[in-house]
Design a protein around this motif. Structure first.
Motif, PDB file in Angstrom:
ATOM      1  N   SER A 177      22.978 -20.792 -11.295  1.00 11.38           N
ATOM      2  CA  SER A 177      24.188 -20.222 -11.885  1.00 11.38           C
ATOM      3  C   SER A 177      24.511 -18.831 -11.361  1.00 11.38           C
ATOM      4  O   SER A 177      25.630 -18.360 -11.531  1.00 11.38           O
ATOM      5  CB  SER A 177      24.066 -20.180 -13.409  1.00 11.38           C
ATOM      6  N   CYS A 178      23.555 -18.153 -10.732  1.00 10.60           N
ATOM      7  CA  CYS A 178      23.841 -16.844 -10.140  1.00 10.60           C
ATOM      8  C   CYS A 178      22.744 -16.423  -9.182  1.00 10.60           C
ATOM      9  O   CYS A 178      21.777 -17.143  -8.975  1.00 10.60           O
ATOM     10  CB  CYS A 178      24.068 -15.801 -11.220  1.00 10.60           C
ATOM     11  N   THR A 179      22.914 -15.276  -8.588  1.00 13.23           N
ATOM     12  CA  THR A 179      21.995 -14.795  -7.560  1.00 13.23           C
ATOM     13  C   THR A 179      20.798 -14.081  -8.177  1.00 13.23           C
ATOM     14  O   THR A 179      20.834 -13.687  -9.340  1.00 13.23           O
ATOM     15  CB  THR A 179      22.728 -13.836  -6.610  1.00 13.23           C
ATOM     16  N   PRO A 180      19.708 -13.877  -7.412  1.00 15.44           N
ATOM     17  CA  PRO A 180      18.498 -13.265  -7.963  1.00 15.44           C
ATOM     18  C   PRO A 180      18.748 -11.901  -8.592  1.00 15.44           C
ATOM     19  O   PRO A 180      19.564 -11.114  -8.108  1.00 15.44           O
ATOM     20  CB  PRO A 180      17.580 -13.152  -6.738  1.00 15.44           C
ATOM     21  N   ASP A 181      18.035 -11.642  -9.678  1.00 12.66           N
ATOM     22  CA  ASP A 181      18.033 -10.370 -10.407  1.00 12.66           C
ATOM     23  C   ASP A 181      19.302 -10.115 -11.217  1.00 12.66           C
ATOM     24  O   ASP A 181      19.485  -9.026 -11.748  1.00 12.66           O
ATOM     25  CB  ASP A 181      17.808  -9.179  -9.454  1.00 12.66           C
ATOM     26  N   THR A 182      20.182 -11.119 -11.309  1.00 13.67           N
ATOM     27  CA  THR A 182      21.457 -10.870 -11.967  1.00 13.67           C
ATOM     28  C   THR A 182      21.664 -11.738 -13.203  1.00 13.67           C
ATOM     29  O   THR A 182      20.901 -12.649 -13.480  1.00 13.67           O
ATOM     30  CB  THR A 182      22.623 -11.113 -10.989  1.00 13.67           C
ATOM     31  N   LYS A 183      22.738 -11.434 -13.930  1.00 18.22           N
ATOM     32  CA  LYS A 183      23.051 -12.128 -15.177  1.00 18.22           C
ATOM     33  C   LYS A 183      23.987 -13.305 -14.946  1.00 18.22           C
ATOM     34  O   LYS A 183      24.693 -13.368 -13.958  1.00 18.22           O
ATOM     35  CB  LYS A 183      23.741 -11.169 -16.154  1.00 18.22           C
ATOM     36  N   SER A 184      24.001 -14.196 -15.925  1.00 10.84           N
ATOM     37  CA  SER A 184      24.917 -15.325 -15.931  1.00 10.84           C
ATOM     38  C   SER A 184      25.646 -15.302 -17.263  1.00 10.84           C
ATOM     39  O   SER A 184      25.025 -15.166 -18.302  1.00 10.84           O
ATOM     40  CB  SER A 184      24.125 -16.619 -15.775  1.00 10.84           C
ATOM     41  N   TYR A 185      26.965 -15.418 -17.233  1.00 14.48           N
ATOM     42  CA  TYR A 185      27.747 -15.196 -18.442  1.00 14.48           C
ATOM     43  C   TYR A 185      28.092 -16.484 -19.180  1.00 14.48           C
ATOM     44  O   TYR A 185      28.355 -17.516 -18.583  1.00 14.48           O
ATOM     45  CB  TYR A 185      29.024 -14.435 -18.110  1.00 14.48           C
ATOM     46  N   ARG A 186      28.126 -16.354 -20.517  1.00 18.00           N
ATOM     47  CA  ARG A 186      28.418 -17.491 -21.381  1.00 18.00           C
ATOM     48  C   ARG A 186      29.390 -17.060 -22.461  1.00 18.00           C
ATOM     49  O   ARG A 186      29.191 -16.066 -23.140  1.00 18.00           O
ATOM     50  CB  ARG A 186      27.127 -18.016 -22.024  1.00 18.00           C
ATOM     51  N   HIS A 187      30.457 -17.818 -22.654  1.00 19.46           N
ATOM     52  CA  HIS A 187      31.392 -17.566 -23.730  1.00 19.46           C
ATOM     53  C   HIS A 187      30.811 -18.140 -25.008  1.00 19.46           C
ATOM     54  O   HIS A 187      30.239 -19.226 -24.995  1.00 19.46           O
ATOM     55  CB  HIS A 187      32.746 -18.222 -23.413  1.00 19.46           C
ATOM     56  N   VAL A 188      30.969 -17.417 -26.122  1.00 19.66           N
ATOM     57  CA  VAL A 188      30.305 -17.827 -27.355  1.00 19.66           C
ATOM     58  C   VAL A 188      30.907 -19.088 -27.967  1.00 19.66           C
ATOM     59  O   VAL A 188      30.327 -19.660 -28.886  1.00 19.66           O
ATOM     60  CB  VAL A 188      30.332 -16.685 -28.402  1.00 19.66           C
ATOM     61  N   GLU A 189      32.061 -19.517 -27.501  1.00 14.57           N
ATOM     62  CA  GLU A 189      32.667 -20.744 -28.021  1.00 14.57           C
ATOM     63  C   GLU A 189      32.756 -21.845 -26.967  1.00 14.57           C
ATOM     64  O   GLU A 189      32.489 -23.010 -27.243  1.00 14.57           O
ATOM     65  CB  GLU A 189      34.072 -20.454 -28.574  1.00 14.57           C
ATOM     66  N   ASN A 190      33.125 -21.482 -25.738  1.00 17.34           N
ATOM     67  CA  ASN A 190      33.440 -22.492 -24.729  1.00 17.34           C
ATOM     68  C   ASN A 190      32.298 -22.828 -23.782  1.00 17.34           C
ATOM     69  O   ASN A 190      32.386 -23.788 -23.030  1.00 17.34           O
ATOM     70  CB  ASN A 190      34.645 -22.035 -23.890  1.00 17.34           C
ATOM     71  N   GLY A 191      31.222 -22.025 -23.783  1.00 13.74           N
ATOM     72  CA  GLY A 191      30.111 -22.293 -22.880  1.00 13.74           C
ATOM     73  C   GLY A 191      30.176 -21.455 -21.617  1.00 13.74           C
ATOM     74  O   GLY A 191      30.913 -20.479 -21.529  1.00 13.74           O
ATOM     75  N   THR A 192      29.407 -21.829 -20.606  1.00 14.67           N
ATOM     76  CA  THR A 192      29.241 -20.993 -19.424  1.00 14.67           C
ATOM     77  C   THR A 192      30.280 -21.249 -18.333  1.00 14.67           C
ATOM     78  O   THR A 192      30.785 -22.352 -18.181  1.00 14.67           O
ATOM     79  CB  THR A 192      27.846 -21.213 -18.804  1.00 14.67           C
ATOM     80  N   PHE A 193      30.550 -20.186 -17.563  1.00 13.67           N
ATOM     81  CA  PHE A 193      31.400 -20.323 -16.375  1.00 13.67           C
ATOM     82  C   PHE A 193      30.806 -21.396 -15.456  1.00 13.67           C
ATOM     83  O   PHE A 193      31.503 -22.212 -14.884  1.00 13.67           O
ATOM     84  CB  PHE A 193      31.440 -19.012 -15.574  1.00 13.67           C
ATOM     85  N   TYR A 194      29.494 -21.335 -15.317  1.00 12.98           N
ATOM     86  CA  TYR A 194      28.791 -22.212 -14.375  1.00 12.98           C
ATOM     87  C   TYR A 194      29.004 -23.687 -14.693  1.00 12.98           C
ATOM     88  O   TYR A 194      29.450 -24.466 -13.840  1.00 12.98           O
ATOM     89  CB  TYR A 194      27.301 -21.853 -14.418  1.00 12.98           C
ATOM     90  N   VAL A 195      28.695 -24.090 -15.915  1.00 13.26           N
ATOM     91  CA  VAL A 195      28.815 -25.501 -16.275  1.00 13.26           C
ATOM     92  C   VAL A 195      30.269 -25.957 -16.202  1.00 13.26           C
ATOM     93  O   VAL A 195      30.578 -27.040 -15.687  1.00 13.26           O
ATOM     94  CB  VAL A 195      28.231 -25.771 -17.676  1.00 13.26           C
ATOM     95  N   GLN A 196      31.186 -25.126 -16.684  1.00 14.26           N
ATOM     96  CA  GLN A 196      32.590 -25.509 -16.667  1.00 14.26           C
ATOM     97  C   GLN A 196      33.092 -25.738 -15.242  1.00 14.26           C
ATOM     98  O   GLN A 196      33.831 -26.683 -14.968  1.00 14.26           O
ATOM     99  CB  GLN A 196      33.416 -24.443 -17.373  1.00 14.26           C
ATOM    100  N   ASN A 197      32.677 -24.874 -14.332  1.00 15.19           N
ATOM    101  CA  ASN A 197      33.114 -25.029 -12.942  1.00 15.19           C
ATOM    102  C   ASN A 197      32.443 -26.215 -12.260  1.00 15.19           C
ATOM    103  O   ASN A 197      33.077 -26.940 -11.487  1.00 15.19           O
ATOM    104  CB  ASN A 197      32.846 -23.743 -12.160  1.00 15.19           C
ATOM    105  N   VAL A 198      31.153 -26.433 -12.519  1.00  9.72           N
ATOM    106  CA  VAL A 198      30.460 -27.584 -11.945  1.00  9.72           C
ATOM    107  C   VAL A 198      31.138 -28.880 -12.389  1.00  9.72           C
ATOM    108  O   VAL A 198      31.435 -29.771 -11.574  1.00  9.72           O
ATOM    109  CB  VAL A 198      28.972 -27.599 -12.356  1.00  9.72           C
ATOM    110  N   VAL A 199      31.394 -29.005 -13.692  1.00  9.84           N
ATOM    111  CA  VAL A 199      32.009 -30.225 -14.213  1.00  9.84           C
ATOM    112  C   VAL A 199      33.408 -30.409 -13.652  1.00  9.84           C
ATOM    113  O   VAL A 199      33.792 -31.505 -13.225  1.00  9.84           O
ATOM    114  CB  VAL A 199      32.030 -30.209 -15.755  1.00  9.84           C
ATOM    115  N   ASP A 200      34.186 -29.340 -13.623  1.00 11.79           N
ATOM    116  CA  ASP A 200      35.562 -29.449 -13.153  1.00 11.79           C
ATOM    117  C   ASP A 200      35.635 -29.834 -11.680  1.00 11.79           C
ATOM    118  O   ASP A 200      36.426 -30.689 -11.281  1.00 11.79           O
ATOM    119  CB  ASP A 200      36.295 -28.126 -13.381  1.00 11.79           C
ATOM    120  N   VAL A 201      34.796 -29.217 -10.851  1.00 13.00           N
ATOM    121  CA  VAL A 201      34.800 -29.511  -9.418  1.00 13.00           C
ATOM    122  C   VAL A 201      34.345 -30.948  -9.154  1.00 13.00           C
ATOM    123  O   VAL A 201      34.983 -31.686  -8.396  1.00 13.00           O
ATOM    124  CB  VAL A 201      33.916 -28.516  -8.643  1.00 13.00           C
TER     125      VAL A 201
END
Length: 393
Positions: free
Chosen positions: A318-342
């Protein structure tokens, strides 16, 4: 050229009277749904351009418009709200402010349509591959493509682990249930039977992956997906018992590969193994974890037959080493949403590495990501061939 979100907001704010603009700012400070913007920030706003910029930086390009519409309607500016809806799109989900985005998974919407309701998966489907395309691509490049078993003869399995509730209540991954729902829907659409676990310790994660590797169905499969979602550190996924006083409840990322390699999981020998991991790898802005291990040497498994111990893997973190991955408290993560959509929109014609490139490309977009800096990345790829999912076939 179509106007940007910021430009639509600037037009709206310029059309407001002095008193209306003051009411808008006050309501923005007092906003109860999600979070508002601090008064000190608004005191620095000099004009409509500054206010539009602050809205986009705080709520992201996707969330700024619905928040503006919400406040305009609350202060009685229904006409400007209607115009903004019409011009900038009324289907966007209301996003939370930066204060309600946690640094362990991300979000926006599974593309706008997918965030509208809980039953979006009943209305949308993965775009199906045509038999004509499959026949053509195999005819042109068959020797470089992994063989996909016929649907009637295969038994595809996918493993899904999602840690939401931790002993430390402050670590609860709000919105992660959406990721689970979205990812399970995608995997089923791609014809994988999903083996699902929730809220596992590190020891239980290890056992779940090992048990999955032993499943007899893999002998009748042509590929697999392993999806793990939790909090994380650079090279490990956190179990639900992880706390400051119990820092040992961690599952090394390396163990995922060890459990599924040729030696431990012969049923998946020479078959694509796709690893998707949503977890932080550090405290800097952005996030992923990667393997630090050197490539394994070939090992003898049977008789005089030498095979590669680790082969046919591809991972998207979901992101590069040493960094954060963001999650919306209602809709979920940028990562999962983009993976599913693509994958939903492009798996019918693209192989997995191209699909992952498209996901990564999404994270370049400042229009989508706003001020949240995160970059998904491929890791530990060892696919010697192209893996097409051929959804529907």
């Amino acid at each position: 050229m179509a106007k940007s979100t910021k430009e639509h907001l600037e037009d709206t704010f310029n059309d407001l009277g002095t008193d209306e603009l003051k009411s808008f700012k006050n309501k923005l400070c007092d906003r109860k749904k999600g979070a508002g913007i601090r008064k000190a920030q608004l005191q620095k706003v000099a004009d409509a351009i500054d206010l539009a910029d602050l809205m986009v930086r705080t709520f992201t390009s996707t969330g700024a418009v619905p928040v503006a519409i919400e406040i305009l309607e609350a202060i009685g500016c229904n006409e400007p709200a209607a115009e903004l809806k019409e011009n900038a799109g009324h289907g966007l989900p209301v996003a939370q402010s930066r204060g309600d985005v946690v640094d362990y998974g991300a979000s926006q919407g599974l593309k706008v349509e997918l965030a509208l309701s809980d039953d979006w998966h009943e209305q949308l489907h993965v775009v199906l591959c045509s038999q004509q395309f499959k026949n053509q691509i195999i005819k042109e490049n068959g020797h470089e493509i992994y063989k996909v078993k016929e649907k009637y003869a295969r038994k595809r399995l996918a493993l899904l682990i999602n840690n939401i509730d931790f002993d430390d209540k402050a670590m609860t991954r709000r919105g992660a249930d959406k990721d689970e729902q979205n990812m399970e829907w995608l995997l089923k659409e791609l014809d994988y039977q999903v083996v699902k676990y929730r809220n596992l310790s590190a020891k239980d994660m290890e056992k779940a992956v090992m048990d999955f590797a032993r499943r007899e169905e893999h002998a009748h499969s042509d590929s697999t997906f392993v999806v793990i979602m939790s909090h994380g550190k650079r090279d490990a996924i956190l179990g639900v018992h992880y706390t400051a006083s119990n820092p040992s409840d961690t599952f090394p990322v390396d163990n995922v590969y060890r459990c599924l390699n040729t030696e431990k999981c012969p049923g998946l020998r020479d078959k694509p193994k796709v690893i998707l991991i949503q977890a932080c790898r550090g405290g800097e802005s952005g996030r992923l974890w990667a393997s630090d291990g050197e490539p394994d040497e070939p090992v003898e498994i049977e008789g005089d037959d030498f095979v590669h111990k680790e082969k046919d893997f591809i991972s998207l973190m979901s992101c590069t080493p040493d960094t954060k991955s963001y999650r919306h408290v209602e809709n979920g993560t940028f990562y999962v949403q983009n993976v599913v959509d693509v994958l939903m929109k492009h798996a019918h014609k693209d192989h997995i590495e191209e699909l992952f490139r498209k996901v990564i490309q999404r994270f370049e977009s400042t229009e989508m990501m706003g001020s949240y800096k995160q970059m998904a990345c491929k890791d530990r790829a060892s696919l010697p061939k192209l893996f097409y999912l051929f959804p529907g076939l």
